[in-house]
Design a protein around this motif. Structure first.
Motif, PDB file in Angstrom:
ATOM      1  N   TRP A 149      -1.433  -3.594   0.354  1.00 54.49           N
ATOM      2  CA  TRP A 149      -0.203  -2.944  -0.104  1.00 54.49           C
ATOM      3  C   TRP A 149      -0.177  -2.856  -1.627  1.00 54.49           C
ATOM      4  O   TRP A 149      -0.883  -3.590  -2.330  1.00 54.49           O
ATOM      5  N   ARG A 150       0.667  -1.978  -2.144  1.00 54.43           N
ATOM      6  CA  ARG A 150       0.877  -1.889  -3.594  1.00 54.43           C
ATOM      7  C   ARG A 150       1.667  -3.110  -4.062  1.00 54.43           C
ATOM      8  O   ARG A 150       2.661  -3.477  -3.441  1.00 54.43           O
ATOM      9  N   ARG A 151       1.250  -3.683  -5.176  1.00 54.55           N
ATOM     10  CA  ARG A 151       1.911  -4.885  -5.687  1.00 54.55           C
ATOM     11  C   ARG A 151       2.588  -4.605  -7.027  1.00 54.55           C
ATOM     12  O   ARG A 151       2.032  -3.907  -7.878  1.00 54.55           O
ATOM     13  N   SER A 152       3.783  -5.148  -7.198  1.00 54.46           N
ATOM     14  CA  SER A 152       4.502  -5.053  -8.464  1.00 54.46           C
ATOM     15  C   SER A 152       5.345  -6.309  -8.620  1.00 54.46           C
ATOM     16  O   SER A 152       5.127  -7.299  -7.916  1.00 54.46           O
ATOM     17  N   GLN A 153       6.296  -6.273  -9.549  1.00 54.71           N
ATOM     18  CA  GLN A 153       7.202  -7.398  -9.755  1.00 54.71           C
ATOM     19  C   GLN A 153       8.626  -6.897  -9.910  1.00 54.71           C
ATOM     20  O   GLN A 153       8.855  -5.813 -10.439  1.00 54.71           O
ATOM     21  N   TRP A 154       9.556  -7.684  -9.434  1.00 51.60           N
ATOM     22  CA  TRP A 154      10.964  -7.462  -9.731  1.00 51.60           C
ATOM     23  C   TRP A 154      11.479  -8.660 -10.508  1.00 51.60           C
ATOM     24  O   TRP A 154      11.054  -9.800 -10.268  1.00 51.60           O
ATOM     25  N   ASP A 155      12.408  -8.386 -11.405  1.00 48.40           N
ATOM     26  CA  ASP A 155      13.086  -9.448 -12.131  1.00 48.40           C
ATOM     27  C   ASP A 155      14.412  -9.716 -11.435  1.00 48.40           C
ATOM     28  O   ASP A 155      15.307  -8.871 -11.446  1.00 48.40           O
ATOM     29  N   LYS A 210      10.834 -13.642 -12.146  1.00 42.24           N
ATOM     30  CA  LYS A 210       9.942 -12.554 -11.754  1.00 42.24           C
ATOM     31  C   LYS A 210       9.267 -12.916 -10.435  1.00 42.24           C
ATOM     32  O   LYS A 210       8.599 -13.948 -10.325  1.00 42.24           O
ATOM     33  N   PRO A 226       6.973 -11.526  -6.862  1.00 46.92           N
ATOM     34  CA  PRO A 226       6.054 -10.501  -6.371  1.00 46.92           C
ATOM     35  C   PRO A 226       6.725  -9.590  -5.341  1.00 46.92           C
ATOM     36  O   PRO A 226       7.494 -10.049  -4.488  1.00 46.92           O
ATOM     37  N   THR A 275       9.315  -2.457   2.037  1.00 42.38           N
ATOM     38  CA  THR A 275       9.264  -3.230   0.792  1.00 42.38           C
ATOM     39  C   THR A 275       9.433  -4.695   1.124  1.00 42.38           C
ATOM     40  O   THR A 275      10.399  -5.086   1.781  1.00 42.38           O
ATOM     41  N   PHE A 325       5.745  -6.218  -2.686  1.00 41.04           N
ATOM     42  CA  PHE A 325       4.681  -5.446  -2.056  1.00 41.04           C
ATOM     43  C   PHE A 325       5.307  -4.266  -1.313  1.00 41.04           C
ATOM     44  O   PHE A 325       6.335  -4.417  -0.659  1.00 41.04           O
ATOM     45  N   GLU A 326       4.662  -3.099  -1.422  1.00 44.28           N
ATOM     46  CA  GLU A 326       5.207  -1.885  -0.798  1.00 44.28           C
ATOM     47  C   GLU A 326       4.133  -1.151  -0.021  1.00 44.28           C
ATOM     48  O   GLU A 326       2.974  -1.057  -0.451  1.00 44.28           O
TER      49      GLU A 326
END
Length: 240
Positions: A22-28, A33, A35, A43, A37-38
């Motif tokens: 999956w695509r990985r990013s971060q949310w605050d 912060k 991890p 999500t 994944f989408e």
């Protein structure tokens, strides 16, 4: 109607086999912060350990993607003595052990208990006495269900057993910070100096890895292209 699915998990290690591609990013989330994944319309937020971390993650999903379904996915401790490591549970009800509030879930069978602490042998025995119909114990499920009920969103849970009812749980709770993040370096340092913990830690890691793989095998088909249509949802989530 939205077909977005929001998933709350505690730690990345619980869902690594599921989200590997999956695509990985971060949310605050309030300065923490975490991890994210989408994949397609799904999500997944690894919000941290415990009810407060679970609530932050669930509320963030509601605010940002407006899901039609909230899921709590991860590992759980067995309360039944005959449960096996890697067994996957899809409960029909989750209970907050602190308040007694009960939340019905979409699909499934059986009862999951949510505790504010990591349950060892004594805590599990106490939960079995208080909730004799319960299958397993987690930490975030009840707060995710409460959030879903508050916002009128359907809720589902899928949990895999990582520790049996009689497993001598190491003192993980003291290494979880106020934001619900596990202080791995401190935990490893503690364990290195205590050879009696080495075997237990190794067993827990091995069992958790097996449970995570079994969890992924169960959850992935639910999140296929036709997942929202195929999931057998009840008309509502209820609290009583």
């Amino acid at each position: 109607m939205s077909e977005q699915i929001g998933i709350v998990a505690a730690m990345v290690t619980e869902v690594t086999p599921l989200v590997a591609q999956w695509r990985r990013s971060q949310w605050d989330l309030g300065g923490v912060k975490v991890p994210v994944f989408e994949s397609g319309k799904v999500t997944l937020v690894c919000g941290g350990i415990g009810p407060q971390a679970g609530m932050r993650a669930a509320e963030a999903l509601v605010e940002r993607i407006r899901p039609a379904l909230l899921m709590s996915v991860g590992l759980a401790g067995a309360l039944r003595e005959d449960a096996r490591v890697g067994e996957v549970l899809r409960p029909a009800e989750v209970v907050n052990s602190a308040t007694g509030a009960r939340f019905s879930l979409s699909g499934g069978a059986g009862v999951l208990i949510s505790s504010a602490t990591i349950a060892g042998v004594e805590e599990k025995a106490d939960l079995r006495r208080r909730f004799p119909d319960a299958l397993a114990v987690d930490m975030e499920g009840a707060i995710v269900a409460e959030t879903a009920a508050f916002h009128g969103i359907r809720c589902m849970m899928v949990k895999a057993v990582s520790d049996k009812a009689d497993f001598p749980m190491p003192p993980l709770g003291r290494f979880v910070d106020p934001q619900g993040q596990l202080r791995n370096a401190a935990l490893i340092g503690h364990a290195i100096l205590r050879p009696a913990l080495w075997g237990v830690m190794l067993r827990l890691a091995r069992n958790s890895g097996l449970a995570a793989r079994q969890l992924a095998d169960a959850v992935a088909p639910m999140l296929s292209a036709n997942a929202f249509k195929n999931l057998k949802l009840t008309t509502e989530s209820r609290v009583y």
